[in-house]
Design an enzyme around this catalytic site. Structure first.
Site, PDB file in Angstrom:
ATOM      1  CB  SER A 147      -0.949  -0.052   1.205  1.00 34.55           C
ATOM      2  OG  SER A 147      -1.928   0.924   1.146  1.00 34.55           O
ATOM      3  CG  ASP A 212      -7.567  -2.494  -3.335  1.00 34.68           C
ATOM      4  OD1 ASP A 212      -8.203  -1.622  -2.719  1.00 34.68           O
ATOM      5  OD2 ASP A 212      -6.352  -2.714  -3.147  1.00 34.68           O
ATOM      6  CG  HIS A 241      -6.183  -1.851   0.200  1.00 32.74           C
ATOM      7  ND1 HIS A 241      -5.469  -1.553  -0.940  1.00 32.74           N
ATOM      8  CD2 HIS A 241      -5.518  -1.247   1.221  1.00 32.74           C
ATOM      9  CE1 HIS A 241      -4.427  -0.788  -0.633  1.00 32.74           C
ATOM     10  NE2 HIS A 241      -4.434  -0.596   0.666  1.00 32.74           N
TER      11      HIS A 241
END
Length: 294
Positions: A147, A212, A241
């Site tokens: 991320s 996601d 995610h």
């Protein structure tokens, strides 16, 4: 301009767990730093490293006795090291690698405030520790960014020209692009991965979930397209995610990547260096990333 960018980042990109999920103390008998909840038999060492900005960041080195490589792991923006312990134990065992991870400035027991540039200084300090304390060479190192952690990961990867590999897990093209589908890179944007990926020489594995809803799959696909040295990507069908680690294909594909990097290191050994490497001078993860408008 840098200060403005950091202020923008702090407003919507950083959510350190409050309170921190762990503490750091010194063992009275050995004098070594210990992480709360982690027993000595887990073969993990704790460091407090001083960064270029003067902050002291906490880093943990999870040693595997027969490690093939070392994974330098940069986590998401709403987690700290205490929440990552079980994952690191699993990755170390399944991949047969050492794992070095760290908390960004202002996260966990690390001092300072979180900002884009501080994450860069943080990972530089951790990389220098790997070199000086463990003798890890670029060719033995794989950078892993989850991320927002893809930001410091690609910052380092664009500088280390003999790096063994890079893993981008639910990665972002840039901070602003998570919120708005802009076509051009704006001067006040943060974590401009879309530009830095073009300067990475090593093999790049991209892992992204098809469902996601925080960082769209298009981010991962575009990063993979821009990578000079592509490895087969993993698009996790139905993956979100923060849950990709729960899918069996996640660890299977990672192991395949590590095996490929090992084979590559045997068939293409690094050239001998005349001088020492220079240092760099410049589930339970459901809160791994949040972005919000203010």
């Amino acid at each position: 301009m840098g200060n403005v960018t950091s202020n923008v980042a702090a407003k919507f990109a950083f959510f350190p767990p409050d309170p921190a999920t762990y503490g750091v103390s010194k063992d009275e008998e050995t004098g070594k730093l210990v992480l709360s909840g982690v027993s000595p038999d887990m073969n993990m060492e704790v460091h407090q490293l001083t960064t270029k900005s003067g902050n002291k960041v906490v880093a943990t080195f999870w040693r595997h006795p027969f490690a093939r490589f070392t994974l330098l792991y940069s986590h998401g923006n709403a987690a700290d090291l205490g929440q990552m312990v079980e994952l690191f134990i699993e990755l170390r065992a399944h991949l047969r690698v050492n794992i070095m991870s760290y908390d960004y400035s202002g996260y966990g027991a690390s001092t300072g405030k979180p900002s884009e540039f501080n994450t860069y200084y943080d990972i530089e300090a951790v990389y220098n520790c790997l070199r000086s304390d463990y003798g890890i060479k670029q060719e033995e190192l794989i950078l892993y960014g989850q991320s927002v952690g893809s930001g410091p990961t690609l910052h380092m990867a664009s500088r280390l020209k003999r790096l063994r590999g890079v893993v981008l897990h639910s990665a972002i093209l840039s901070g602003i692009r998570v919120l708005y589908p802009v076509k051009m890179t704006l001067w006040f944007d943060i974590f401009k991965n879309i530009d830095k990926i073009r300067h990475v020489n090593s093999k790049v594995l991209v892992i992204h979930g098809t469902k996601d809803h925080i960082v769209d799959l298009s981010h991962g696909k575009r990063l993979w397209e821009l990578a000079k040295e592509k490895y087969d990507p993993l698009w996790v069908k139905g993956g979100g995610h923060c849950n990709l680690e729960t899918y069996p294909e996640y660890i299977k594909h990672l192991r395949k990547f590590i095996n490929a990097m090992e084979k590559l290191s045997l068939t293409n050994p690094p050239p001998k260096q005349l001088t020492n490497e220079p240092s760099v001078t410049e589930t339970k993860h459901s809160r791994c990333l949040r972005f919000r408008k203010r």
